[in-house]
Design a protein around this motif. Structure first.
Motif, mmCIF file in Angstrom:
data_model
loop_
_atom_site.group_PDB
_atom_site.id
_atom_site.type_symbol
_atom_site.label_atom_id
_atom_site.label_comp_id
_atom_site.label_asym_id
_atom_site.label_seq_id
_atom_site.Cartn_x
_atom_site.Cartn_y
_atom_site.Cartn_z
ATOM 1 N N ASP A 7 0.826 -1.208 0.000
ATOM 2 C CA ASP A 7 0.000 0.000 0.000
ATOM 3 C C ASP A 7 0.857 1.255 0.000
ATOM 4 O O ASP A 7 0.588 2.200 -0.749
ATOM 5 N N LYS A 8 1.896 1.259 0.828
ATOM 6 C CA LYS A 8 2.799 2.413 0.862
ATOM 7 C C LYS A 8 3.532 2.564 -0.467
ATOM 8 O O LYS A 8 3.694 3.670 -0.983
ATOM 9 N N GLN A 9 3.987 1.463 -1.025
ATOM 10 C CA GLN A 9 4.682 1.520 -2.311
ATOM 11 C C GLN A 9 3.777 2.118 -3.377
ATOM 12 O O GLN A 9 4.201 2.985 -4.134
ATOM 13 N N ARG A 10 2.515 1.675 -3.423
ATOM 14 C CA ARG A 10 1.557 2.212 -4.399
ATOM 15 C C ARG A 10 1.362 3.709 -4.166
ATOM 16 O O ARG A 10 1.332 4.496 -5.116
ATOM 17 N N ASP A 11 1.250 4.123 -2.889
ATOM 18 C CA ASP A 11 1.081 5.540 -2.581
ATOM 19 C C ASP A 11 2.284 6.355 -3.048
ATOM 20 O O ASP A 11 2.126 7.440 -3.615
ATOM 21 N N PHE A 12 3.483 5.838 -2.806
ATOM 22 C CA PHE A 12 4.696 6.547 -3.217
ATOM 23 C C PHE A 12 4.793 6.626 -4.740
ATOM 24 O O PHE A 12 5.158 7.665 -5.297
ATOM 25 N N GLU A 13 4.489 5.518 -5.409
ATOM 26 C CA GLU A 13 4.527 5.513 -6.875
ATOM 27 C C GLU A 13 3.503 6.486 -7.451
ATOM 28 O O GLU A 13 3.794 7.208 -8.420
ATOM 29 N N ALA A 14 2.316 6.516 -6.868
ATOM 30 C CA ALA A 14 1.275 7.443 -7.336
ATOM 31 C C ALA A 14 1.720 8.891 -7.138
ATOM 32 O O ALA A 14 1.516 9.730 -8.020
ATOM 33 N N ALA A 15 2.327 9.188 -5.996
ATOM 34 C CA ALA A 15 2.806 10.543 -5.738
ATOM 35 C C ALA A 15 3.902 10.932 -6.736
ATOM 36 O O ALA A 15 3.919 12.059 -7.243
ATOM 37 N N ALA A 16 4.800 10.004 -7.023
ATOM 38 C CA ALA A 16 5.871 10.276 -7.986
ATOM 39 C C ALA A 16 5.290 10.503 -9.383
ATOM 40 O O ALA A 16 5.730 11.403 -10.114
ATOM 41 N N PHE A 17 4.280 9.727 -9.750
ATOM 42 C CA PHE A 17 3.637 9.882 -11.054
ATOM 43 C C PHE A 17 2.939 11.243 -11.141
ATOM 44 O O PHE A 17 3.070 11.946 -12.142
ATOM 45 N N ARG A 18 2.227 11.627 -10.086
ATOM 46 C CA ARG A 18 1.559 12.935 -10.090
ATOM 47 C C ARG A 18 2.587 14.058 -10.215
ATOM 48 O O ARG A 18 2.363 15.034 -10.938
ATOM 49 N N ARG A 19 3.715 13.906 -9.549
ATOM 50 C CA ARG A 19 4.768 14.923 -9.651
ATOM 51 C C ARG A 19 5.344 14.969 -11.063
ATOM 52 O O ARG A 19 5.618 16.049 -11.601
ATOM 53 N N LEU A 20 5.539 13.821 -11.684
ATOM 54 C CA LEU A 20 6.001 13.778 -13.071
ATOM 55 C C LEU A 20 5.013 14.492 -13.982
ATOM 56 O O LEU A 20 5.406 15.281 -14.844
ATOM 57 N N LEU A 21 3.712 14.233 -13.801
ATOM 58 C CA LEU A 21 2.709 14.909 -14.626
ATOM 59 C C LEU A 21 2.767 16.423 -14.429
ATOM 60 O O LEU A 21 2.738 17.183 -15.409
ATOM 61 N N ARG A 22 2.855 16.877 -13.182
ATOM 62 C CA ARG A 22 2.956 18.324 -12.921
ATOM 63 C C ARG A 22 4.184 18.911 -13.600
ATOM 64 O O ARG A 22 4.120 19.979 -14.215
ATOM 65 N N HIS A 23 5.293 18.206 -13.491
ATOM 66 C CA HIS A 23 6.536 18.675 -14.106
ATOM 67 C C HIS A 23 6.376 18.795 -15.625
ATOM 68 O O HIS A 23 6.748 19.827 -16.209
ATOM 69 N N LEU A 24 5.831 17.780 -16.250
ATOM 70 C CA LEU A 24 5.661 17.817 -17.704
ATOM 71 C C LEU A 24 4.657 18.886 -18.129
ATOM 72 O O LEU A 24 4.809 19.499 -19.187
ATOM 73 N N ARG A 25 3.634 19.125 -17.314
ATOM 74 C CA ARG A 25 2.664 20.175 -17.634
ATOM 75 C C ARG A 25 3.302 21.555 -17.528
ATOM 76 O O ARG A 25 2.950 22.466 -18.290
ATOM 77 N N GLU A 26 4.223 21.713 -16.585
ATOM 78 C CA GLU A 26 4.921 22.994 -16.431
ATOM 79 C C GLU A 26 5.974 23.196 -17.518
ATOM 80 O O GLU A 26 6.256 24.325 -17.907
ATOM 81 N N ARG A 27 6.573 22.120 -17.992
ATOM 82 C CA ARG A 27 7.647 22.201 -18.978
ATOM 83 C C ARG A 27 7.100 22.037 -20.391
ATOM 84 O O ARG A 27 7.462 21.146 -21.144
ATOM 85 N N THR A 28 6.206 22.946 -20.757
ATOM 86 C CA THR A 28 5.615 22.896 -22.090
ATOM 87 C C THR A 28 6.638 23.188 -23.174
ATOM 88 O O THR A 28 6.383 22.917 -24.351
ATOM 89 N N ASP A 29 7.790 23.712 -22.791
ATOM 90 C CA ASP A 29 8.855 23.956 -23.760
ATOM 91 C C ASP A 29 9.501 22.658 -24.223
ATOM 92 O O ASP A 29 10.128 22.617 -25.286
ATOM 93 N N VAL A 30 9.357 21.603 -23.449
ATOM 94 C CA VAL A 30 9.934 20.310 -23.816
ATOM 95 C C VAL A 30 8.946 19.601 -24.737
ATOM 96 O O VAL A 30 7.829 19.271 -24.343
ATOM 97 N N GLN A 31 9.374 19.397 -25.957
ATOM 98 C CA GLN A 31 8.519 18.778 -26.952
ATOM 99 C C GLN A 31 8.524 17.253 -26.797
ATOM 100 O O GLN A 31 9.515 16.664 -26.352
ATOM 101 N N ASN A 32 7.430 16.627 -27.195
ATOM 102 C CA ASN A 32 7.346 15.169 -27.120
ATOM 103 C C ASN A 32 8.460 14.492 -27.922
ATOM 104 O O ASN A 32 9.018 13.492 -27.488
ATOM 105 N N ILE A 33 8.797 15.044 -29.067
ATOM 106 C CA ILE A 33 9.837 14.417 -29.885
ATOM 107 C C ILE A 33 11.181 14.456 -29.157
ATOM 108 O O ILE A 33 11.975 13.524 -29.261
ATOM 109 N N ASP A 34 11.418 15.526 -28.387
ATOM 110 C CA ASP A 34 12.652 15.597 -27.598
ATOM 111 C C ASP A 34 12.658 14.524 -26.517
ATOM 112 O O ASP A 34 13.688 13.879 -26.279
ATOM 113 N N LEU A 35 11.516 14.349 -25.844
ATOM 114 C CA LEU A 35 11.412 13.281 -24.842
ATOM 115 C C LEU A 35 11.663 11.920 -25.478
ATOM 116 O O LEU A 35 12.391 11.092 -24.927
#
Length: 102
Positions: A7-35
């Motif tokens: 349960d804790k592992q799932r919570d940590f993974e979910a938090a990391a995923f949400r942070r990744l999404l926030r980061h990618l939403r903020e970094r609109t300068d990074v194009q998908n092709i670059d990723l």
């Protein structure tokens, strides 16, 4: 390695995923092709993986619904606001580096 209960592992993974999404939403300068060229995945890959995980648990999501979850807005809106035309160099690198499952 330290043992973490599932349960804790799932919570940590979910938090990391949400942070990744926030980061990618903020970094609109990074194009998908670059990723794709640097990491072998992009926002669309994340949306596909999210949709596949939902479907594996019995929840149907359309491609557009999954992309809106990842992009934080409809995909067409994101493309109109932030996506640039890929350069010849980016396209060439993508052709050489494209993962086999794309």
């Amino acid at each position: 390695m330290r043992q973490i209960d599932e349960d804790k592992q799932r919570d940590f993974e979910a938090a990391a995923f949400r942070r990744l999404l926030r980061h990618l939403r903020e970094r609109t300068d990074v194009q998908n092709i670059d990723l794709m060229n640097l990491a072998g995945f992009c926002r669309n890959c994340l949306a596909n993986w999210y949709r596949e995980a939902a479907e594996a648990e019995g929840t149907a999501l359309s491609k557009d619904e999954a992309r809106e979850i990842v992009y934080g807005m409809p995909y067409d809106d994101w493309r109109a606001r932030y996506q640039l035309e890929a350069s010849d160099a980016q396209k060439a690198a993508f052709g050489q580096n494209q993962p086999k499952d794309h």
